[in-house]
Scaffold this active site. Structure first.
Site, mmCIF file in Angstrom:
data_model
loop_
_atom_site.group_PDB
_atom_site.id
_atom_site.type_symbol
_atom_site.label_atom_id
_atom_site.label_comp_id
_atom_site.label_asym_id
_atom_site.label_seq_id
_atom_site.Cartn_x
_atom_site.Cartn_y
_atom_site.Cartn_z
ATOM 1 N N CYS A 115 -2.264 -50.126 -22.165
ATOM 2 C CA CYS A 115 -3.589 -50.486 -21.636
ATOM 3 C C CYS A 115 -4.715 -50.205 -22.627
ATOM 4 C CB CYS A 115 -3.854 -49.766 -20.321
ATOM 5 S SG CYS A 115 -2.705 -50.246 -19.028
ATOM 6 N N HIS A 252 -11.679 -50.232 -19.191
ATOM 7 C CA HIS A 252 -10.381 -50.776 -18.790
ATOM 8 C C HIS A 252 -10.345 -50.845 -17.264
ATOM 9 C CE1 HIS A 252 -6.234 -51.496 -18.186
ATOM 10 N NE2 HIS A 252 -5.935 -50.265 -17.833
ATOM 11 N N ASN A 282 -4.972 -54.857 -12.724
ATOM 12 C CA ASN A 282 -4.862 -54.229 -14.043
ATOM 13 C C ASN A 282 -4.079 -55.179 -14.960
ATOM 14 O OD1 ASN A 282 -4.253 -52.702 -16.290
ATOM 15 N ND2 ASN A 282 -3.601 -50.886 -15.149
HETATM 16 O O1 UT7 Z 1 -3.909 -48.542 -16.893
HETATM 17 C C1 UT7 Z 1 -3.538 -47.238 -16.634
HETATM 18 C C2 UT7 Z 1 -2.408 -47.312 -15.700
HETATM 19 N N1 UT7 Z 1 -2.483 -46.910 -14.382
HETATM 20 C C3 UT7 Z 1 -3.464 -46.312 -13.694
HETATM 21 O O2 UT7 Z 1 -4.552 -46.066 -14.115
HETATM 22 C C4 UT7 Z 1 -3.110 -45.937 -12.291
HETATM 23 C C5 UT7 Z 1 -3.541 -44.549 -11.951
HETATM 24 N N2 UT7 Z 1 -3.179 -44.174 -10.594
HETATM 25 C C6 UT7 Z 1 -3.681 -44.741 -9.483
HETATM 26 O O3 UT7 Z 1 -4.480 -45.656 -9.575
HETATM 27 C C7 UT7 Z 1 -3.283 -44.179 -8.134
HETATM 28 O O4 UT7 Z 1 -2.542 -42.989 -8.320
HETATM 29 C C8 UT7 Z 1 -2.485 -45.175 -7.295
HETATM 30 C C9 UT7 Z 1 -3.391 -46.299 -6.834
HETATM 31 C C10 UT7 Z 1 -1.320 -45.728 -8.059
HETATM 32 C C11 UT7 Z 1 -1.938 -44.485 -6.028
HETATM 33 O O5 UT7 Z 1 -2.989 -43.895 -5.291
HETATM 34 P P1 UT7 Z 1 -2.844 -42.394 -4.782
HETATM 35 O O6 UT7 Z 1 -4.064 -42.125 -4.011
HETATM 36 O O7 UT7 Z 1 -2.555 -41.535 -5.972
HETATM 37 O O8 UT7 Z 1 -1.637 -42.511 -3.800
HETATM 38 P P2 UT7 Z 1 -0.182 -41.813 -3.864
HETATM 39 O O9 UT7 Z 1 0.617 -42.330 -4.985
HETATM 40 O O10 UT7 Z 1 -0.355 -40.322 -3.754
HETATM 41 O O11 UT7 Z 1 0.417 -42.311 -2.513
HETATM 42 C C12 UT7 Z 1 -0.144 -41.962 -1.251
HETATM 43 C C13 UT7 Z 1 0.689 -42.599 -0.161
HETATM 44 C C14 UT7 Z 1 2.183 -42.335 -0.297
HETATM 45 O O12 UT7 Z 1 2.713 -42.167 0.989
HETATM 46 P P3 UT7 Z 1 3.031 -40.702 1.577
HETATM 47 O O13 UT7 Z 1 4.008 -40.118 0.616
HETATM 48 O O14 UT7 Z 1 1.702 -40.006 1.567
HETATM 49 O O15 UT7 Z 1 3.569 -40.999 2.922
HETATM 50 C C15 UT7 Z 1 2.717 -43.606 -0.898
HETATM 51 O O16 UT7 Z 1 4.061 -43.840 -0.571
HETATM 52 O O17 UT7 Z 1 0.542 -44.022 -0.223
HETATM 53 C C16 UT7 Z 1 1.827 -44.631 -0.259
HETATM 54 N N3 UT7 Z 1 1.737 -45.872 -1.008
HETATM 55 C C17 UT7 Z 1 1.391 -47.041 -0.450
HETATM 56 N N4 UT7 Z 1 1.083 -47.373 0.801
HETATM 57 C C18 UT7 Z 1 0.761 -48.663 1.064
HETATM 58 C C19 UT7 Z 1 1.947 -46.067 -2.347
HETATM 59 N N5 UT7 Z 1 1.745 -47.360 -2.657
HETATM 60 C C20 UT7 Z 1 1.397 -47.987 -1.494
HETATM 61 C C21 UT7 Z 1 1.060 -49.306 -1.165
HETATM 62 N N6 UT7 Z 1 0.741 -49.591 0.111
HETATM 63 N N7 UT7 Z 1 1.016 -50.284 -2.092
#
Ligand code: UT7
Length: 325
Positions: A115, A252, A282
């Protein structure tokens, strides 16, 4: 005392025609529009057609950038294409772009910093131009991340999209003062200790397969805001500019919460932030030039504006560049 700087002459971009909305995704994996918008700010992304390759996207963006710059392709003697999703393991997809433009002189190569690729490519091209070895460059970010996504993993497949953006740059003599146009500074960073937090689980030397993107989203998120603000503070220290001097912040586009958090921490006013993540998702190395082109074409970024670029991604890699448009 005059100085030689790499000045951006024009930009262009390309998005595949197929648009995939959050509602479309909710019919493919267990997710909702509400979750995606709340956690990321993403509403839609574009997906390349079956026979549409990264080099096709890159070529379309390059053509648009050349047209905007009013520059003949035959005057380009350097092509740097930032991508993590090349058409083939080799040759570089930049070679396909070069051939597509009918260019047979100069150099063309790919650069891989995920990225952060566009900021890295801009910095590398700037360095090569300022040595005098090359005169006019195309710097491109192009990706087809849809090809390396695990479409059953809701934690990653909702985040990424395909697209390409490009700028044309040439060396110009500038007065050496605060109003100089061009790349004023670029700072690149990486810390390979984090290489397993965002990676693709395949490759030519390890598995012999292409692999799929894997990410510890929370870990990336935690690192992002701190890394971004640190490197931008270096940019300000190096140039004597501050957040108040900026006309535009073009970060980004990974997650609206990361963008807003970094802007807030740096004291950059929300109205100066260019955000396209809602419509593009992204697009990795393509996200900054896509956002730049969006804001140039809608009249926000104008000649003479001070523009701050920033990126962070797999590796981890990160970086920032300050440009007077
Ligand atoms: O270019 C650089 C590359 N990437 C990034 O910059 C990404 C950086 N990270 C993020 O943007 C965030 O961490 C995410 C958007 C990927 C995830 O958000 P989060 O607030 O960190 O959520 P999480 O991974 O802690 O997940 C929270 C909950 C989980 O469920 P439980 O375990 O709390 O029951 C996940 O299973 O959300 C669930 N979850 C979803 N639910 C609905 C994960 N993906 C999804 C989804 N839809 N697509």
């Amino acid at each position: 005392m005059t100085v030689t700087r790499s000045v951006i002459l024009g930009c262009g971009s390309y998005l595949p025609s197929r648009r995939l909305t959050n509602d479309d995704l909710s019919r493919m994996v267990d997710t909702t529009d509400e979750w995606i918008v709340q956690r990321t700010g993403i509403r839609a992304r574009h997906i390349a057609a079956e026979k549409e390759f990264t080099s096709d996207l890159a070529l379309a963006a390059a053509r648009a950038a050349l047209a905007a710059a009013g520059v003949d392709a035959q005057t380009i003697d350097l092509i740097v294409l930032a991508t993590s999703t090349p058409d083939n393991t080799f040759p570089a997809s930049a070679a396909a772009v070069q051939a597509g433009l009918g260019i047979t002189q100069g150099a063309a190569f790919d650069l891989q910093a995920v990225c952060s690729g566009f900021v890295y490519a801009l910095s590398v091209a700037d360095g090569l131009l300022r040595t005098g070895a090359h005169q006019r460059a195309l710097v491109i970010g192009a990706e087809t991340f849809s090809r390396i996504l695990d479409w059953t993993d809701r934690g990653t497949c909702v985040l990424f999209g395909d697209g390409a953006g490009a700028v044309v740059m040439e060396t110009q003599s500038q007065p050496g003062g605060r109003d100089d146009r061009g790349i004023l500074t670029a700072h690149l960073r990486s810390d390979g200790r984090h290489k397993s937090k965002l990676y693709v689980d395949g490759g030519p030397s390890s598995t012999g397969t292409v692999g799929h993107l894997r990410m510890e989203g929370k870990e990336v998120f935690k690192f992002a805001v701190g890394a971004i603000t640190d490197v931008i503070k270096d940019v300000f220290r190096d140039t004597g500019y501050s957040a108040a001097d900026l006309d535009w912040f073009v970060p980004h586009q990974a997650n609206k919460r990361i963008i807003d958090g970094s802007a807030h921490k740096l004291g950059i006013a929300p109205e100066k932030v260019v955000t396209t993540v809602d419509q593009h998702g992204n697009t990795s190395a393509a996200s900054i030039p896509l956002a730049l082109d969006t804001a140039v074409r809608d009249g926000r970024i104008k000649r003479g504006d001070l523009v701050l670029l920033e990126a962070m991604g797999g590796g981890f890699t990160w970086g920032a560049a300050l440009v007077r448009w």
